[in-house]
Design a protein around this motif. Structure first.
Motif, short mmCIF file in Angstrom:
data_model
loop_
_atom_site.label_atom_id
_atom_site.label_comp_id
_atom_site.label_asym_id
_atom_site.label_seq_id
_atom_site.Cartn_x
_atom_site.Cartn_y
_atom_site.Cartn_z
N THR A 1 0.85 -1.21 0.00
CA THR A 1 0.00 0.00 0.00
C THR A 1 0.88 1.25 0.00
OG1 THR A 1 -1.67 -1.22 1.26
CG2 THR A 1 -1.90 1.17 1.19
N SER A 2 1.89 1.26 0.86
CA SER A 2 2.82 2.41 0.91
C SER A 2 3.53 2.61 -0.43
CB SER A 2 3.86 2.21 2.01
OG SER A 2 3.27 2.32 3.28
N ASP A 3 4.00 1.50 -1.01
CA ASP A 3 4.68 1.59 -2.31
C ASP A 3 3.77 2.23 -3.36
OD1 ASP A 3 6.85 0.33 -1.21
OD2 ASP A 3 6.44 -1.64 -2.11
N LEU A 4 2.50 1.84 -3.35
CA LEU A 4 1.56 2.39 -4.33
C LEU A 4 1.33 3.88 -4.09
CD1 LEU A 4 -1.06 -0.53 -4.39
CD2 LEU A 4 0.44 0.12 -6.28
N ILE A 5 1.25 4.27 -2.81
CA ILE A 5 1.04 5.69 -2.47
C ILE A 5 2.22 6.54 -2.95
CG2 ILE A 5 0.86 7.33 -0.55
CD1 ILE A 5 -0.67 5.04 0.97
N ARG A 6 3.43 5.95 -2.91
CA ARG A 6 4.63 6.71 -3.30
C ARG A 6 4.68 6.99 -4.80
NH1 ARG A 6 7.30 2.92 0.33
NH2 ARG A 6 7.18 3.88 2.40
N VAL A 7 3.84 6.34 -5.58
CA VAL A 7 3.76 6.67 -7.02
C VAL A 7 2.64 7.71 -7.15
CG1 VAL A 7 3.50 5.77 -9.35
CG2 VAL A 7 4.39 4.28 -7.53
N PRO A 8 3.00 8.97 -7.41
CA PRO A 8 2.01 10.06 -7.36
C PRO A 8 1.13 10.11 -8.61
CG PRO A 8 4.17 10.97 -7.87
CD PRO A 8 4.35 9.47 -7.73
N THR A 9 0.14 9.26 -8.64
CA THR A 9 -0.72 9.11 -9.82
C THR A 9 -1.85 10.14 -9.83
OG1 THR A 9 -1.81 7.42 -8.50
CG2 THR A 9 -0.32 6.65 -10.23
N VAL A 10 -1.45 11.40 -9.80
CA VAL A 10 -2.42 12.49 -9.61
C VAL A 10 -3.24 12.73 -10.89
CG1 VAL A 10 -2.68 14.94 -9.08
CG2 VAL A 10 -0.98 13.57 -7.86
N ASN A 11 -4.53 12.82 -10.69
CA ASN A 11 -5.48 13.04 -11.79
C ASN A 11 -6.42 14.18 -11.42
OD1 ASN A 11 -7.11 12.73 -14.04
ND2 ASN A 11 -8.33 11.09 -13.10
N PRO A 12 -6.53 15.25 -12.21
CA PRO A 12 -5.71 15.51 -13.39
C PRO A 12 -4.28 15.86 -12.99
CG PRO A 12 -7.12 17.43 -12.89
CD PRO A 12 -7.48 16.34 -11.92
#
Ligand SMILES: [Zn+2]
Length: 425
Positions: free
Chosen positions: A25-36
């Motif tokens: 979960t932490s690893d996924l949060i560290r990828v900043p997949t910001v939309n837009p």
């Protein structure tokens, strides 16, 4: 091997994987997949795909070819993993969107740090819904580690753009038949709706724009022009007096939460008319005014009646106001959805929640819309629900978090549901 021991072994495997579940979960949060705009989607899709491959899934990547938002700068990449059991069907598909809304202000810790503190995972997207993706992956993985072979198959997808409508994500996979009633029997979307609540659908959405047209004239002699803003005022007043009380009095039988959202609602998203108020002003009568509305309609109302009711208000306003001219334009229509009564998917989650949490599950519907609509309306898979870790109210908030207890418990419930739906327990 008795079914009870299957379940016990799988639940123990979830418990034993707690640290991995939190770390992922932490690893996924560290990828900043910001939309837009849709940042770092490819990195996140690969991260999920690599984990799925390590958990014995066959992994495919699907770029949303043909969608205008799929660009070189911001590629829209979805990932789907399949793990076959003794047979392909029944097939259970768990889908999570990996895009997150912008962090916004008010954070007291790094929104993309993946910080674990006080038995919570913090960060933008922690509950909505990277914890849900991790829960899906480890639910399937716990079954494998427990040595249970499924009688059907399990799939997990990570998809883009749910926060902006899901057109390059779940809608794209559905249009291209990767998600289809011909392939999957059940779809679970682990959105954060609280660990003991099963979400069985959402209200419909009708976004529309009303433009009034007037006639420009000198502001010192407004009687020589026709004010589009005043005419918009007439329309807004009629909506307030004639439509809003009617909508507030309508209640759906679908258990939408919170209570206020069990009624039909109308919000004004924005309004613009006449001259820009920040610019240099000249004395003119406003010759146009535009308003965008967000009408949420109930399953019982239906779209056609919803639209025609609005048209009638507009027509009455025009008939009773000299020179009032308007146009109505549809911007977005989302049909309401509801999981069928008696769905085995709901029953399996209810049993899982009872077993893991020791309490009765609550069936709810969402005030807003999510990817369920595409699964139901395009892929044609009626047996779809949202169920996952995290507290609904924390989604999109500063200092968003997901409790590790929720994460573990919902992973257990999902694992039990996969076992039951694939007839493996
Ligand atoms: Zn979400």
């Amino acid at each position: 091997m008795g079914s009870a021991s299957h379940v016990d072994r799988v639940l123990a495997a979830v418990e034993a994987a707690t640290d991995e579940l939190v770390d992922f979960t932490s690893d996924l949060i560290r990828v900043p997949t910001v939309n837009p705009p849709g940042d770092a989607y490819e990195d996140c899709a690969r991260l999920i795909g690599e984990r799925l491959a390590a958990c014995d899934f066959e992994v495919e990547y699907h770029a949303a070819e043909g969608r205008p938002e799929h660009t070189a700068a911001h590629p829209r990449l979805n990932v789907v993993g399949l793990r076959r059991g003794r047979a392909l069907r029944p097939a259970v598909h768990l889908n999570g969107h990996f895009d997150v809304v912008p962090a916004g202000s008010g954070w007291t810790l790094d929104p993309f740090g993946g910080i674990v503190k006080d038995a919570r995972v913090y960060g933008r997207g922690s509950c909505d819904m990277k914890a849900g993706i991790a829960a899906a992956v480890y639910a399937a993985e716990a079954i494998r580690r427990a040595g249970v072979e499924l009688n059907g198959s399990v799939e997990i997808s990570g998809t883009v753009d749910e926060e902006s409508g899901g057109f390059a994500g779940v809608a794209w996979l559905s249009h291209h038949k990767r998600l289809s009633a011909d392939r999957q029997d059940f779809v679970i979307i682990p959105e954060p709706l609280n660990v003991d609540r099963i979400c069985i659908g959402h209200r419909g959405v009708y976004w529309f724009e009303v433009t009034t047209r007037g006639r420009i004239g000198h502001g010192s002699m407004p009687f020589l022009g026709v004010s589009a803003i005043e005419h918009m005022g007439v329309i807004l007043d009629r909506i307030r007096r004639e439509l809003l009380p009617v909508l507030a009095a309508r209640t759906t039988a679908v258990p939408v939460v919170p209570d206020g959202a069990r009624h039909a609602t109308l919000n004004i998203n924005g309004i613009v008319g006449g001259q820009p108020v920040d610019g240099i002003q000249t004395p003119c009568v406003a010759d146009f005014c535009r308003t965008v509305f967000d009408r949420r309609f109930l399953l019982e109302e239906g779209f056609d009646a919803t639209k025609s009711e609005i048209q009638q208000v507009l027509e009455r306003a025009a008939a009773e106001t000299p020179q009032l001219a308007y146009e109505l334009r549809d911007l977005m229509i989302v049909q309401p959805v509801r999981t069928p009564e008696g769905s085995p998917l709901v029953a399996s989650l209810e049993r899982g929640i009872k077993h893991v949490l020791g309490r009765q599950a609550q069936q709810i519907a969402s005030p807003g819309t999510y990817d369920h609509k595409h699964v139901d309306r395009i892929a044609g898979i009626r047996n779809c629900v949202a169920y996952g870790p995290g507290i609904l109210d924390l989604a999109h908030q500063p200092d968003e978090w997901c409790g590790i207890d929720d994460l573990v418990n919902s992973t257990k419930v999902l694992a039990m549901s996969i076992l039951e739906l694939t007839r493996s327990m």
